[in-house]
Design a protein around this motif. Sequence first.
Motif, PDB file in Angstrom:
ATOM      1  N   TRP A 220       6.520  -2.344  -4.072  1.00  0.00           N
ATOM      2  CA  TRP A 220       6.150  -0.849  -3.750  1.00  0.00           C
ATOM      3  C   TRP A 220       6.342  -0.747  -2.228  1.00  0.00           C
ATOM      4  O   TRP A 220       6.690  -1.729  -1.623  1.00  0.00           O
ATOM      5  N   ALA A 221       6.301   0.419  -1.697  1.00  0.00           N
ATOM      6  CA  ALA A 221       6.795   0.737  -0.281  1.00  0.00           C
ATOM      7  C   ALA A 221       5.736   1.824   0.229  1.00  0.00           C
ATOM      8  O   ALA A 221       5.343   2.643  -0.566  1.00  0.00           O
ATOM      9  N   ILE A 222       5.517   1.833   1.657  1.00  0.00           N
ATOM     10  CA  ILE A 222       4.798   2.789   1.978  1.00  0.00           C
ATOM     11  C   ILE A 222       5.340   3.254   3.257  1.00  0.00           C
ATOM     12  O   ILE A 222       5.892   2.422   4.221  1.00  0.00           O
TER      13      ILE A 222
ATOM     14  N   LEU B  63      -3.125  -5.518   8.676  1.00  0.00           N
ATOM     15  CA  LEU B  63      -3.232  -5.597   7.116  1.00  0.00           C
ATOM     16  C   LEU B  63      -2.075  -6.066   6.604  1.00  0.00           C
ATOM     17  O   LEU B  63      -2.189  -5.919   5.268  1.00  0.00           O
ATOM     18  N   ILE B  64      -1.018  -6.470   7.228  1.00  0.00           N
ATOM     19  CA  ILE B  64      -0.079  -7.032   6.445  1.00  0.00           C
ATOM     20  C   ILE B  64      -0.329  -7.905   5.501  1.00  0.00           C
ATOM     21  O   ILE B  64       0.244  -7.943   4.269  1.00  0.00           O
ATOM     22  N   PRO B  65      -1.139  -9.032   5.647  1.00  0.00           N
ATOM     23  CA  PRO B  65      -1.540  -9.931   4.512  1.00  0.00           C
ATOM     24  C   PRO B  65      -2.070  -9.040   3.057  1.00  0.00           C
ATOM     25  O   PRO B  65      -1.815  -9.315   2.053  1.00  0.00           O
ATOM     26  N   GLU B  66      -3.044  -8.032   3.636  1.00  0.00           N
ATOM     27  CA  GLU B  66      -3.416  -7.290   2.397  1.00  0.00           C
ATOM     28  C   GLU B  66      -2.150  -6.413   1.567  1.00  0.00           C
ATOM     29  O   GLU B  66      -2.228  -6.588   0.581  1.00  0.00           O
ATOM     30  N   PHE B  67      -1.238  -5.803   2.519  1.00  0.00           N
ATOM     31  CA  PHE B  67      -0.216  -5.090   1.772  1.00  0.00           C
ATOM     32  C   PHE B  67       0.487  -6.348   1.053  1.00  0.00           C
ATOM     33  O   PHE B  67       1.006  -5.981  -0.277  1.00  0.00           O
TER      34      PHE B  67
ATOM     35  N   VAL C   8       3.298  -4.869  -1.532  1.00  0.00           N
ATOM     36  CA  VAL C   8       3.683  -3.539  -0.926  1.00  0.00           C
ATOM     37  C   VAL C   8       4.212  -3.815   0.255  1.00  0.00           C
ATOM     38  O   VAL C   8       3.989  -4.732   1.462  1.00  0.00           O
ATOM     39  N   LYS C   9       5.375  -2.953   0.699  1.00  0.00           N
ATOM     40  CA  LYS C   9       6.206  -3.271   2.056  1.00  0.00           C
ATOM     41  C   LYS C   9       6.043  -2.032   2.942  1.00  0.00           C
ATOM     42  O   LYS C   9       6.329  -0.836   2.627  1.00  0.00           O
ATOM     43  N   PRO C  10       5.288  -2.091   4.058  1.00  0.00           N
ATOM     44  CA  PRO C  10       5.148  -0.929   4.762  1.00  0.00           C
ATOM     45  C   PRO C  10       6.409  -0.643   5.754  1.00  0.00           C
ATOM     46  O   PRO C  10       7.003  -1.734   6.179  1.00  0.00           O
ATOM     47  N   ILE C  11       6.535   0.595   6.104  1.00  0.00           N
ATOM     48  CA  ILE C  11       7.737   0.800   7.083  1.00  0.00           C
ATOM     49  C   ILE C  11       7.374   2.078   7.833  1.00  0.00           C
ATOM     50  O   ILE C  11       6.808   2.893   7.069  1.00  0.00           O
TER      51      ILE C  11
ATOM     52  N   GLU D 113      -8.278   3.220   3.331  1.00  0.00           N
ATOM     53  CA  GLU D 113      -8.130   4.110   2.129  1.00  0.00           C
ATOM     54  C   GLU D 113      -6.661   4.159   1.578  1.00  0.00           C
ATOM     55  O   GLU D 113      -6.653   4.204   0.225  1.00  0.00           O
ATOM     56  N   ILE D 114      -5.649   4.008   2.229  1.00  0.00           N
ATOM     57  CA  ILE D 114      -4.564   3.701   1.597  1.00  0.00           C
ATOM     58  C   ILE D 114      -4.352   2.551   0.811  1.00  0.00           C
ATOM     59  O   ILE D 114      -3.741   2.838  -0.473  1.00  0.00           O
ATOM     60  N   LEU D 115      -4.930   1.406   1.171  1.00  0.00           N
ATOM     61  CA  LEU D 115      -5.174   0.295   0.435  1.00  0.00           C
ATOM     62  C   LEU D 115      -5.738   0.642  -1.155  1.00  0.00           C
ATOM     63  O   LEU D 115      -5.537  -0.023  -1.999  1.00  0.00           O
TER      64      LEU D 115
END
Length: 218
Positions: free
Chosen positions: A31-33, A55-59, A64-67, A154-156
């Motif tokens: 997944w990506a955010i 929050l990287i460990p939670e993603f 989920v990969k945030p960018i 909330e996003i998580l």
Amino acid sequence: MVLNLGDQFPNFIADTTDGKIDFHEWAGDSWAILFSHPADFTPVCTTELSAVARLIPEFTKRNVKPIALSCDSVDSHNGWIDDIKAYGKLSEFGYPIIDDAKRELAVKLNMLDKDEIGAGGLPLTCRAVFVIDPNRKLRLSILYPATTGRNFAEILRTIDAMQLTDKKRVATPADWVQGQECMVQPSVKEEELAELFPDGVTNVDLPSGKKYLRKTAP
Ligand code: BEZ
């Protein structure tokens, strides 16, 4: 471009603090955010990028990969990362920031806020959040004004809900968090309940007498 839920999220090539990326290739099977920012070295953005780095460990746990995207250059982003790490007392940053100094992506993805004009007289990028699933479909989008910082818990929470509802024909109630009871989707017929929910379903009694609020374990 107006993006609706369920649309294929458009691919793009961009320079980032982790080098040039092809967005779909970069996202791979995750997944990506994608979350956008008006500008580097601004107060709300600094707190937000720091919150996501923390929050990287939670993603990662949720695949989920945030960018991030900010309307400045990679050189500027690299200088700003030092501030973000210092603000959050972080040793690592852990995700890329897209260079959108020319605002090409901000325009393409419809992320400009016409009511927030920056020092240069141009509309600022709003705080957009796009959650994209491993099939590259847009699953959730939220737009916040530049002056309102986002709540990443909330996003998580929304990701937990979407990942659950992808597996089971359930829906999550208001303020639900992972592990709490959820509800059977209205499209599930009475005769399907036993097979789909072997652990049981509880009907909530309501004045209408209609049995539509059916609770079940997550
Ligand atoms: C901020 O990140 O603090 C910010 C950026 C643009 C407008 C308002 C606030």
